[in-house]
Design an enzyme around this catalytic site. Structure first.
Site, PDB file in Angstrom:
ATOM      1  N   LYS A  34       9.447   3.607  42.268  1.00 29.59           N
ATOM      2  CA  LYS A  34       8.554   2.947  41.341  1.00 29.59           C
ATOM      3  C   LYS A  34       8.176   1.653  42.113  1.00 29.59           C
ATOM      4  O   LYS A  34       8.282   1.363  43.214  1.00 29.59           O
ATOM      5  CB  LYS A  34       9.619   2.373  40.200  1.00 29.59           C
ATOM      6  CG  LYS A  34      10.787   1.547  40.849  1.00 29.59           C
ATOM      7  CD  LYS A  34      11.884   0.921  39.702  1.00 29.59           C
ATOM      8  CE  LYS A  34      13.045   0.499  40.163  1.00 29.59           C
ATOM      9  NZ  LYS A  34      14.027  -0.156  39.359  1.00 29.59           N
ATOM     10  N   ARG A 130      21.403  -4.149  29.972  1.00 25.66           N
ATOM     11  CA  ARG A 130      20.009  -4.106  29.720  1.00 25.66           C
ATOM     12  C   ARG A 130      19.574  -2.943  28.858  1.00 25.66           C
ATOM     13  O   ARG A 130      19.596  -3.303  27.701  1.00 25.66           O
ATOM     14  CB  ARG A 130      19.268  -4.040  31.144  1.00 25.66           C
ATOM     15  CG  ARG A 130      19.609  -4.811  32.201  1.00 25.66           C
ATOM     16  CD  ARG A 130      18.833  -4.788  33.505  1.00 25.66           C
ATOM     17  NE  ARG A 130      18.925  -3.529  33.792  1.00 25.66           N
ATOM     18  CZ  ARG A 130      18.103  -3.243  35.285  1.00 25.66           C
ATOM     19  NH1 ARG A 130      17.806  -4.219  35.926  1.00 25.66           N
ATOM     20  NH2 ARG A 130      18.193  -1.896  35.646  1.00 25.66           N
ATOM     21  N   TYR A 254       2.480 -28.186  56.322  1.00 20.35           N
ATOM     22  CA  TYR A 254       2.578 -29.096  55.178  1.00 20.35           C
ATOM     23  C   TYR A 254       3.894 -29.826  54.894  1.00 20.35           C
ATOM     24  O   TYR A 254       4.982 -29.333  54.995  1.00 20.35           O
ATOM     25  CB  TYR A 254       2.141 -28.027  54.001  1.00 20.35           C
ATOM     26  CG  TYR A 254       0.818 -27.719  53.710  1.00 20.35           C
ATOM     27  CD1 TYR A 254      -0.077 -28.565  53.670  1.00 20.35           C
ATOM     28  CD2 TYR A 254       0.346 -26.134  53.939  1.00 20.35           C
ATOM     29  CE1 TYR A 254      -1.400 -28.341  53.318  1.00 20.35           C
ATOM     30  CE2 TYR A 254      -0.766 -25.853  53.620  1.00 20.35           C
ATOM     31  CZ  TYR A 254      -1.674 -26.747  53.572  1.00 20.35           C
ATOM     32  OH  TYR A 254      -3.041 -26.251  53.516  1.00 20.35           O
ATOM     33  N   MET A 302      -0.772 -20.383  53.032  1.00 21.54           N
ATOM     34  CA  MET A 302      -1.423 -19.168  52.340  1.00 21.54           C
ATOM     35  C   MET A 302      -1.767 -17.984  53.430  1.00 21.54           C
ATOM     36  O   MET A 302      -1.515 -16.964  53.008  1.00 21.54           O
ATOM     37  CB  MET A 302      -2.485 -19.663  51.577  1.00 21.54           C
ATOM     38  CG  MET A 302      -3.382 -18.451  50.701  1.00 21.54           C
ATOM     39  SD  MET A 302      -4.712 -18.820  49.645  1.00 21.54           S
ATOM     40  CE  MET A 302      -3.835 -19.760  48.061  1.00 21.54           C
TER      41      MET A 302
END
Length: 365
Positions: A34, A130, A254, A302
């Site tokens: 999956k 679940r 940053y 990024m």
């Protein structure tokens, strides 16, 4: 071309699948592919395992159709079943195996006329809370499916919440609940996920469902011999594209999170959160530069990240940088180790590698 590539070692995938088989030789090992085979490419991985796996498991019809359209005719289990009744036509047409975990799915199947009986896996909630029927209603569901001409071979399944823990009373309760129900119904069982496949022989049923272990990630709280033998399937590899020396007190990236306490050499690497590398990676997150350990220095950007290579004298433009996986010199950086520095798990890193990162397969699928 930009040097960031996800190299996928299909021989390692087969090696890991065979470990699952050796752990549970009396069980069938359904290969869970999956989420695009956990980011590795579902069709390529299915082709690599087509001669070994008796079935594949995916989350949805869309994922199953990728395999069928790619020429995979191995049985495919829909782990979440159908999401609407109109999907039954495709389940029937493509000879898929269907999980039933809710009454509406049972009713939809009973109202449909398939060309041949559809194999059904009945999911029971033994404590994960679940999906699945409550254990006290599972017998009635099982009997309804046995009486339904629409349903083919039946299997009972559940999912463990704590199989990765070395000692867990919750795991034991789930196992006891599933086992007692299976004995009453005389039902074949599918219990074991990756950690249960590796470490819990008492959970090995008719069908196990190894997932993340196939891709070389160790899901156990404490590694054992089997999990230590897993090999990384994905190597996320890039290169140094710039180098600079910075003085004590200078900051990198940053927010200036990383501050040099001594003269440092910083390498810029072509990889960032726009490629799926986790922005939450902390200073000190490991990587391999020409097969030698180095660490992240500053926030991930990024398209780039910065690495402290002060102790690597030969680091240069074009030096190999392995974000996780196996370096050219054979050194290995486990994705699980990287995940711990990102305060996450290997699943999120592997499935998070974005489409702009090309996958290169060896050998070719």
């Amino acid at each position: 071309m930009r040097p960031l590539v996800a190299h996928i070692d299909l021989d390692a995938l087969r090696h890991n699948y065979r470990i699952a088989q050796r752990c549970a030789p009396q069980s069938h090992s359904v290969a869970v592919i999956k989420a695009d085979a956990y980011g590795h490419g579902a069709l390529a991985c299915a082709r690599a395992l087509a001669d070994e796996a008796p079935a594949f498991a995916v989350a949805s019809l869309e994922e199953a159709l990728v395999l069928r359209r790619g020429g995979i005719d191995t049985p495919v289990v829909l782990l979440e079943g159908i999401f609407s009744a109109d999907e039954l036509e495709a389940v029937d047409a493509h000879r898929l195996w269907m999980t039933v975990h809710s009454h509406w799915q049972l009713e939809a199947l009973e109202a449909y006329t398939p060309s041949a009986p559809i194999p059904v896996w009945v999911k029971v909630d033994t404590g994960m809370h679940r999906l699945g029927f409550d254990p006290d209603e599972a017998e009635a569901v099982w009997q309804a499916l046995r009486d339904a001409p629409q349903a083919g071979q039946l299997h009972l399944m559940t999912h463990f919440a704590t199989a990765d823990a070395e000692h867990s009373s919750h795991y034991a309760r789930q196992l006891d609940c599933a086992g007692a129900l299976a004995r009453r119904l005389k039902a074949p069982l599918s219990l074991a996920n990756s950690p249960a496949t590796l470490a819990h022989a008492d959970a090995h049923g008719a069908y196990n469902r190894p997932g993340v272990m196939l891709y070389g990630s160790d899901p156990l709280e404490r590694a054992n011999d089997a999990s230590r033998a897993l090999e990384p399937v994905m190597t996320l590899r890039s290169e140094i594209i710039a180098l600079r020396d910075i003085a004590p007190g200078e900051r990198v990236g940053y927010g200036g999170r990383y501050r040099a306490d001594t003269p440092r050499r910083i390498a810029v690497v072509a990889a960032g959160y726009g490629d799926g590398y986790d922005r939450h990676a902390a200073d000190g997150t490991p990587m391999l530069v020409d097969g030698q350990r180095a660490t992240l220095a500053g926030k991930v950007s990024m398209d780039m990240l910065t690495v402290d290579v002060t102790g690597i004298a030969d680091a240069r433009i074009g030096s190999e940088v392995v974000l996780w996986g196996r370096a050219a010199n054979g050194a290995v950086l486990p994705v699980d180790e990287v995940a711990r520095h990102c305060d996450t798990i290997s699943y999120t890193l592997l499935t998070g590698v974005l489409p702009r990162v090309p996958r290169r397969y060896h050998p070719l699928p």
